[in-house]
Scaffold this motif. Structure first.
Motif, PDB file in Angstrom:
ATOM      1  N   LYS A 261      24.339  42.210  39.658  1.00  0.00           N
ATOM      2  CA  LYS A 261      23.966  41.189  38.679  1.00  0.00           C
ATOM      3  C   LYS A 261      25.081  40.936  37.682  1.00  0.00           C
ATOM      4  O   LYS A 261      25.405  39.787  37.375  1.00  0.00           O
ATOM      5  N   MET A 262      25.706  42.007  37.186  1.00  0.00           N
ATOM      6  CA  MET A 262      26.738  41.858  36.169  1.00  0.00           C
ATOM      7  C   MET A 262      28.003  41.200  36.706  1.00  0.00           C
ATOM      8  O   MET A 262      28.765  40.581  35.951  1.00  0.00           O
ATOM      9  N   CYS A 263      28.229  41.331  37.998  1.00  0.00           N
ATOM     10  CA  CYS A 263      29.454  40.796  38.590  1.00  0.00           C
ATOM     11  C   CYS A 263      29.220  39.539  39.420  1.00  0.00           C
ATOM     12  O   CYS A 263      30.126  39.078  40.124  1.00  0.00           O
ATOM     13  N   ALA A 266      31.394  35.233  36.241  1.00  0.00           N
ATOM     14  CA  ALA A 266      32.095  35.591  35.017  1.00  0.00           C
ATOM     15  C   ALA A 266      31.166  35.439  33.816  1.00  0.00           C
ATOM     16  O   ALA A 266      30.422  34.464  33.700  1.00  0.00           O
ATOM     17  N   GLY A 267      31.201  36.441  32.928  1.00  0.00           N
ATOM     18  CA  GLY A 267      30.380  36.404  31.726  1.00  0.00           C
ATOM     19  C   GLY A 267      31.221  36.303  30.473  1.00  0.00           C
ATOM     20  O   GLY A 267      32.376  35.850  30.517  1.00  0.00           O
ATOM     21  N   ASP A 268      30.672  36.758  29.359  1.00  0.00           N
ATOM     22  CA  ASP A 268      31.351  36.626  28.074  1.00  0.00           C
ATOM     23  C   ASP A 268      32.274  37.800  27.753  1.00  0.00           C
ATOM     24  O   ASP A 268      33.036  37.736  26.790  1.00  0.00           O
ATOM     25  N   ASN A 269      32.176  38.894  28.529  1.00  0.00           N
ATOM     26  CA  ASN A 269      32.999  40.069  28.259  1.00  0.00           C
ATOM     27  C   ASN A 269      34.185  40.093  29.227  1.00  0.00           C
ATOM     28  O   ASN A 269      34.021  40.358  30.421  1.00  0.00           O
ATOM     29  N   ASN A 273      34.604  41.229  33.223  1.00  0.00           N
ATOM     30  CA  ASN A 273      35.068  40.235  34.192  1.00  0.00           C
ATOM     31  C   ASN A 273      36.245  40.759  35.010  1.00  0.00           C
ATOM     32  O   ASN A 273      36.298  40.583  36.234  1.00  0.00           O
ATOM     33  N   CYS A 276      35.088  43.332  37.441  1.00  0.00           N
ATOM     34  CA  CYS A 276      34.336  42.699  38.531  1.00  0.00           C
ATOM     35  C   CYS A 276      35.200  41.826  39.426  1.00  0.00           C
ATOM     36  O   CYS A 276      34.783  41.475  40.540  1.00  0.00           O
ATOM     37  N   THR A 278      36.136  38.761  38.534  1.00  0.00           N
ATOM     38  CA  THR A 278      35.793  37.357  38.304  1.00  0.00           C
ATOM     39  C   THR A 278      36.743  36.700  37.306  1.00  0.00           C
ATOM     40  O   THR A 278      36.608  35.520  37.010  1.00  0.00           O
ATOM     41  N   GLU A 279      37.701  37.465  36.819  1.00  0.00           N
ATOM     42  CA  GLU A 279      38.707  36.937  35.902  1.00  0.00           C
ATOM     43  C   GLU A 279      40.014  37.673  36.158  1.00  0.00           C
ATOM     44  O   GLU A 279      40.039  38.880  36.327  1.00  0.00           O
TER      45      GLU A 279
END
Length: 339
Positions: A261-263, A266-269, A273, A276, A278-279
């Motif tokens: 779920k967290m990965c 991309a989220g705010d952290n 990211n 994971c 995603t960044e």
């Protein structure tokens, strides 16, 4: 379908590594299995279960590397080694990486040509004795017979400690922890000495653990870490960052249960990211794809999950985190950032 996905995964990883010097990564991918050197038997850290499946703290780090590199944490061949054979097996190429309750030292680095990974367990040498001896301190051990594994830092630390304290001892040499347990249980020696974590494992394996006690003195620093051969920086980087990712996951609250779920996006952290994938483009820096850390963490969890599952308070070893608590919780476990 599984075979097709795995083949596609390995092909993608191989393309990522194009242009890199051929080395251990390519050998492992070509073989499609990771050869991981482990203890021949140390409960909680490295031992086959009743079904023959290898389990333990060190075993989980082997599986995490396999997951990062091959996409499957089960693609591991465990290579059991004694304290005498572990480095020979690594430097001869019979193992790709070593996770075997091994202390990092200058001579092992510079003389034996090992590149150590980040410390994954801070330990120290102690003493296990039978309560019936009436000993409450290591300073009362003058003249004792001591079971000790040869070819270890433990052997050298013991000699230093007794010399500094003007005491004598009679060594009873053993090659493996199993032999040490048998010798101690058979009264061939008054006490057994090794890393405190190993003593907890040994005591748990005895017929009557409560009849034995670990003395309070810790006589050495034993930073336990994985290792690879000198000369392959890319492979060393992979091992290093897999260990770091597992430690960082704990810091960030990323677990094997919530990582999907967290990965997912991309989220705010930004730190999460990058972990994971995603960044940023972190995976390509070590010859892997963007999801290498996700697979490594999914294999056995973050550091807390690994510790608690194999050696923590609710296991037969009943070890507390102590120095191995995260730096956020007063310990010294600390990982370099992924950025």
């Amino acid at each position: 379908m599984r075979v097709t996905k795995t083949a596609a995964f390995v092909a993608a990883i191989s393309l990522t590594a194009v242009g890199a010097q051929a080395g251990t990564l390519e050998d492992v991918q070509s073989r499609d299995v990771l050869n991981c050197i482990v203890s021949s038997g140390l409960a909680g850290f490295s031992a086959p279960d009743k079904n023959g499946r290898w389990e333990g703290f060190d075993i989980t780090f082997c599986r995490a590397v396999a997951a990062a590199v091959l996409g499957d944490s089960e693609k591991v061949k465990f290579v059991p080694a004694t304290t005498k054979t572990r480095f020979t097996l690594l430097n001869s190429g019979e193992g790709d990486i070593l996770f075997r309750n091994t202390t990092e030292t200058m001579s092992r680095d510079a003389d034996l040509k090992l590149t150590f990974l980040p410390v994954n367990y801070y330990d120290g040498q102690g003493f296990l004795v039978r309560k019936e001896l009436g000993v409450s301190s290591a300073l009362e051990l003058d003249g004792a017979s001591v079971c000790i594994q040869t070819g270890t830092t433990t052997e050298l630390n013991l000699a230093d400690y007794f010399r500094i304290n003007n005491m004598s001892y009679e060594p009873v040499n053993v090659e493996t922890n199993e032999e040490g347990i048998a010798s101690y249980s058979g009264n061939r020696c008054d006490l057994y000495t090794t890393d405190a974590s190993g003593l907890a494992s040994t005591r748990a394996a005895l017929d009557n653990p409560s009849a034995h006690t670990i003395l309070p003195e810790i006589i050495s620093k034993e930073p336990l870490a994985g290792a690879v051969r000198h000369g392959d920086d890319q492979w060393a980087d992979i091992g290093k960052w897999v260990v770091n990712a597992i430690i960082i996951a704990e810091e960030l609250g990323v677990t094997s249960a919530n990582i999907g779920k967290m990965c997912a996006a991309a989220g705010d952290n930004p730190s999460i990211n990058r972990l994971c994938g995603t960044e940023g483009d972190m995976g390509s820096m070590i010859g892997l794809d963007s999801e290498w850390a996700v697979r490594a963490i999914s294999a056995g969890g973050n550091y807390t999950e690994i510790f608690n599952a194999h050696v923590g308070p609710d296991t037969p070893l009943a070890l507390e985190r102590g120095l191995n608590a995260s730096w956020k919780d007063g310990g010294i476990l600390y990982a370099a950032p992924i950025r």
